[in-house]
Scaffold this motif. Structure first.
Motif, mmCIF file in Angstrom:
data_model
loop_
_atom_site.group_PDB
_atom_site.id
_atom_site.type_symbol
_atom_site.label_atom_id
_atom_site.label_comp_id
_atom_site.label_asym_id
_atom_site.label_seq_id
_atom_site.Cartn_x
_atom_site.Cartn_y
_atom_site.Cartn_z
ATOM 1 N N VAL A 228 1.721 -27.510 -26.304
ATOM 2 C CA VAL A 228 1.154 -26.358 -25.593
ATOM 3 C C VAL A 228 2.246 -25.642 -24.806
ATOM 4 C CG1 VAL A 228 -0.411 -25.740 -23.709
ATOM 5 C CG2 VAL A 228 -1.114 -27.435 -25.403
ATOM 6 N N LYS A 229 2.170 -24.324 -24.841
ATOM 7 C CA LYS A 229 3.108 -23.543 -24.031
ATOM 8 C C LYS A 229 2.345 -22.845 -22.895
ATOM 9 C CE LYS A 229 6.512 -19.859 -24.248
ATOM 10 N NZ LYS A 229 7.113 -18.799 -25.044
ATOM 11 N N THR B 234 1.727 -22.519 -32.094
ATOM 12 C CA THR B 234 1.497 -21.601 -33.212
ATOM 13 C C THR B 234 0.751 -20.344 -32.770
ATOM 14 O OG1 THR B 234 -0.454 -22.895 -33.783
ATOM 15 C CG2 THR B 234 1.552 -23.363 -35.038
ATOM 16 N N GLY B 235 0.553 -20.213 -31.482
ATOM 17 C CA GLY B 235 0.048 -18.945 -30.975
ATOM 18 C C GLY B 235 -1.456 -18.883 -30.714
ATOM 19 N N LYS B 236 -2.153 -20.021 -30.776
ATOM 20 C CA LYS B 236 -3.588 -20.014 -30.497
ATOM 21 C C LYS B 236 -3.814 -20.043 -28.978
ATOM 22 C CE LYS B 236 -7.300 -23.116 -31.010
ATOM 23 N NZ LYS B 236 -7.440 -24.536 -31.247
ATOM 24 N N THR B 237 -4.550 -19.080 -28.490
ATOM 25 C CA THR B 237 -4.799 -18.993 -27.045
ATOM 26 C C THR B 237 -5.670 -20.154 -26.569
ATOM 27 O OG1 THR B 237 -4.678 -16.611 -27.198
ATOM 28 C CG2 THR B 237 -5.700 -17.494 -25.210
ATOM 29 N N ILE C 185 -8.951 -25.696 -11.122
ATOM 30 C CA ILE C 185 -10.045 -26.580 -10.707
ATOM 31 C C ILE C 185 -9.898 -26.953 -9.237
ATOM 32 C CG2 ILE C 185 -10.660 -27.482 -12.974
ATOM 33 C CD1 ILE C 185 -8.886 -29.874 -12.441
ATOM 34 N N GLU C 186 -8.687 -26.757 -8.685
ATOM 35 C CA GLU C 186 -8.461 -26.820 -7.243
ATOM 36 C C GLU C 186 -7.446 -25.730 -6.953
ATOM 37 O OE1 GLU C 186 -7.384 -30.582 -5.536
ATOM 38 O OE2 GLU C 186 -8.906 -31.624 -6.713
ATOM 39 N N LYS C 187 -7.079 -25.551 -5.659
ATOM 40 C CA LYS C 187 -6.202 -24.417 -5.372
ATOM 41 C C LYS C 187 -4.829 -24.519 -6.026
ATOM 42 C CE LYS C 187 -5.441 -26.074 -0.612
ATOM 43 N NZ LYS C 187 -4.305 -26.936 -0.785
ATOM 44 N N SER C 188 -4.382 -25.741 -6.312
ATOM 45 C CA SER C 188 -3.061 -25.891 -6.937
ATOM 46 C C SER C 188 -3.102 -26.722 -8.223
ATOM 47 C CB SER C 188 -2.089 -26.543 -5.947
ATOM 48 O OG SER C 188 -1.944 -25.734 -4.804
ATOM 49 N N ILE C 189 -4.288 -26.874 -8.803
ATOM 50 C CA ILE C 189 -4.418 -27.646 -10.057
ATOM 51 C C ILE C 189 -5.169 -26.800 -11.084
ATOM 52 C CG2 ILE C 189 -5.224 -29.802 -11.132
ATOM 53 C CD1 ILE C 189 -5.331 -31.061 -8.366
ATOM 54 N N TRP C 190 -4.654 -26.817 -12.306
ATOM 55 C CA TRP C 190 -5.303 -26.083 -13.393
ATOM 56 C C TRP C 190 -5.613 -27.035 -14.535
ATOM 57 C CZ3 TRP C 190 -1.343 -24.411 -10.426
ATOM 58 C CH2 TRP C 190 -1.481 -23.184 -9.775
ATOM 59 N N GLN C 191 -6.667 -26.700 -15.279
ATOM 60 C CA GLN C 191 -7.071 -27.484 -16.439
ATOM 61 C C GLN C 191 -6.838 -26.640 -17.694
ATOM 62 O OE1 GLN C 191 -8.713 -30.650 -16.612
ATOM 63 N NE2 GLN C 191 -8.720 -30.440 -18.849
ATOM 64 N N ILE C 192 -6.181 -27.251 -18.703
ATOM 65 C CA ILE C 192 -5.941 -26.553 -19.980
ATOM 66 C C ILE C 192 -6.810 -27.223 -21.047
ATOM 67 C CG2 ILE C 192 -4.185 -25.829 -21.659
ATOM 68 C CD1 ILE C 192 -2.068 -26.557 -19.533
ATOM 69 N N ASP C 193 -7.341 -26.420 -21.974
ATOM 70 C CA ASP C 193 -8.111 -26.937 -23.127
ATOM 71 C C ASP C 193 -7.353 -28.027 -23.862
ATOM 72 O OD1 ASP C 193 -10.189 -25.280 -22.853
ATOM 73 O OD2 ASP C 193 -9.653 -23.894 -24.485
#
Ligand code: ZN
Length: 610
Positions: free
Chosen positions: A91-92, A68-71, A77-85
């Protein structure tokens, strides 16, 4: 947009967006995220190529939002790993991928074509790698204007006549098994044992001059020979060769039912060629090699390769089997398919063997260790590699050959290497069971009914040379080692019987007409004279050495023990040294069909047409 029933599917979208910036636009819908947010990652390496490549370095402008467009916050958290809320909604994630690596291992995109491996562009969703992965391959303004087509074996759900549209892979590990080529390639279709095969050529080639008929005839023969060797059930329903043609390049990477290849224009056959060129045979061997991997490594495989985590290296001793055996069969298949004669096959084999006999490093590193440490040694070779390491491809193929000859001798030709291969295909490849370390060695003993403990200790885990003279003798093949006849001698049959002195170096010639050393063989005359890789030889006995021919002509008129003054540059400093010329080592292999055939075991069935 996903419906409630589709929660176990991830939705990827990729568009060849900006050919000038070499940018793919990628988005990903994660239908279910973890309570504490969601980790996503990109592989650090691509199966089949054992080097940490950190594909994540090409990810740009990574963003996450709810549907629905909420950022949402997304951070590394590492060179090839990301953490999303954490999020209650789907989630897009969207990002761009910079694609300017013209190789079979990465991604490349410009005005002429787009190519990508899944490992370069598709993020994995942690703890959800088993979910199905839908991929929408979207066209762009540029791809439409150029009438681009798609070539991939990624299973299609709903695509248009150009190949753009929806695809689906079973899970993440599967998703990265299907490289995608998009462009105005030349496509040739053929059938092998009734199975649809396709080869596509990207890059500039003279399409009208290409000998398409010969190419299809040879490829069909190669594929059918391999399909027949392993027998039914066939592991594939279709097969695709994706070939990138360049001025100068060579390589391939195997996948489940396709392969990405790179070759030079002169690796292809042309209508004016009088016969199959050496370069073309090399290309056929590459096709034969990668196709063989369809069974050997893509399905028969080490257990450790069945991991879904590609963030860290995996270690195995078994590449002697997966690359060595594949390298042994790739040339043999050309002979079995009727493309090269027995004599030509033996000569090619002799050249392959020479590549091992020239390497002093074969006494310092075992093939098992070469496999285990491929990440830092074989894949990161430096100028000292010939003195320090051995290739599990080349010496692995000699172990394959030695194993075949040993088993045949011990079983009076009743058993061979192919029996082991077929056993592995039936009991591991077809069942999906991975091979543990050391398991192949015991299977060899079990299938052949022969003790091979010493064989593996000496030649796989040890560094001894295989005794080819005696191994070949019962089969009527003479194995000999001889010195090099010149700098370019790669082994095999020769008419010449004069062997000039040599410097014990590998070199290139420079634009400013010097001889630039690339490798110094240990204990050679150059080594003793303290020459090193990078040095540029300008003169010998004060005569300019502008090129390889001049060096060859000079050495022809020298004798063993003769002292030669050598002027060379190291960096920008002119140096002088004295070379004491040595006699060349006997490190070139020659194989000949013997006049007198052996006792009982007169022929190998792989040379049955002799
Ligand atoms: Zn290979």
């Amino acid at each position: 947009m996903p419906s409630k029933n589709d929660l176990d599917i991830h939705y990827y979208n990729i568009t060849p967006l900006d050919p000038k910036g070499h940018l793919f636009a990628v988005s990903l819908i994660i239908t279910r995220t973890g309570k504490n947010g969601q980790k996503i990652s990109l592989p650090s390496w691509i199966p089949g190529s054992y080097l940490i490549r950190d594909f994540s370095k090409h990810i740009i402008d990574l963003q996450a939002e709810t549907l629905t467009g909420k950022t949402l916050t997304i951070q590394p958290i590492e060179k090839s790993i990301w953490q999303i809320d954490a999020s209650d909604e789907a989630v897009k994630v969207s990002y761009q991928v910079y694609a300017w690596d013209l190789s079979v291992r990465g991604a490349h995109f410009d005005k002429s074509h787009a190519f990508f491996n899944g490992t370069s562009v598709f993020m994995a969703i942690e703890n959800q790698r088993e979910f199905a992965c839908n991929v929408t391959l979207s066209s762009s303004k540029h791809s439409k204007a150029e009438n681009w087509l798609v070539a991939t074996t990624l299973p299609a759900l709903c695509v248009d006549s150009s190949g753009f549209g929806e695809y689906q892979a079973k899970n993440y590990r599967d998703l990265i098994e299907y490289p995608v080529e998009i462009g105005n390639f030349l496509a040739l279709n053929f059938k092998a044992n009734g199975i649809a095969h396709k080869i596509v050529f990207t890059g500039q080639i003279e399409r009208n001059k290409l000998d398409k008929e010969l190419l299809i005839k040879d490829l069909t023969a190669i594929c059918e020979t391999e399909l027949n060797l392993f027998g039914k059930p066939y592991p594939i329903q279709q097969y695709l060769f994706q070939v990138m043609v360049v001025n100068n390049g060579y390589g391939g990477l195997e996948h489940l039912d396709s392969t990405a290849l790179m070759c030079s224009r002169n690796n292809l056959p042309y209508l004016n060629d009088e016969k199959r060129s050496e370069k073309y045979l090399q290309f056929l061997e590459l096709c034969s090699h990668e196709y063989f991997h369809t069974w050997n490594v893509k399905r028969i495989q080490p257990e450790v390769y069945q991991t879904t985590d590609l963030s860290q290296p995996v270690y195995t001793n078994q590449l002697w089997w997966f690359e060595g055996i594949t390298s042994f069969y790739d040339g043999l298949i050309l002979n079995m398919a009727g493309i090269i004669s027995n004599e030509d096959y033996l000569n090619r084999l002799a050249k392959e063997m020479t590549r091992v006999y020239r390497m002093p490093g074969r006494f310092k590193q075992s093939v098992a260790e070469s496999s285990y440490l491929t990440w830092t040694k074989f894949y990161q070779q430096d100028e000292n590699a010939p003195n320090a390491i051995i290739s599990y491809y080349t010496k692995g193929s000699l172990i394959a050959l030695g194993l075949d000859l040993t088993i045949r001798s011990a079983t009076n030709n009743q058993k061979s290497l192919t029996d082991i291969l077929l056993h592995l295909w039936q009991h591991y490849g077809q069942t999906g069971k991975g091979l543990k370390e050391g398991e192949i060695e015991s299977i060899c003993e079990q299938v052949a009914g022969v003790s091979l403990k010493n064989f593996f200790n000496d030649f796989l885990y040890g560094t001894k040379d295989l005794p080819f003279e005696s191994l070949f003798a019962p089969f009527g093949i003479d194995f000999t080692l001889r010195p090099a006849v010149n700098n370019k001698d790669t082994g095999g049959a020769t008419e010449t019987t004069t062997y000039p002195t040599n410097l014990g170096i590998n070199f290139t010639t420079t634009e400013h007409q010097t001889i630039k050393i690339t490798h110094v063989w240990e204990k050679s005359s150059s080594y003793e004279a303290a020459l090193a890789a990078g040095d540029e030889i300008v003169a010998l006995n004060q005569y300019k050495m502008p090129n390889s021919q001049a060096l060859e002509d000079f050495l022809k008129n020298t004798t063993v023990g003769e002292k030669v003054i050598c002027h060379f540059f190291r960096l920008d400093e002119l140096n002088e040294t004295t070379l004491t010329l040595q006699s060349p080592k006997s490190d070139r292999v020659e194989l000949k069909i013997s006049q007198k055939m052996g006792r009982g075991l007169t022929k190998l069935d792989w040379l049955k047409n002799a």
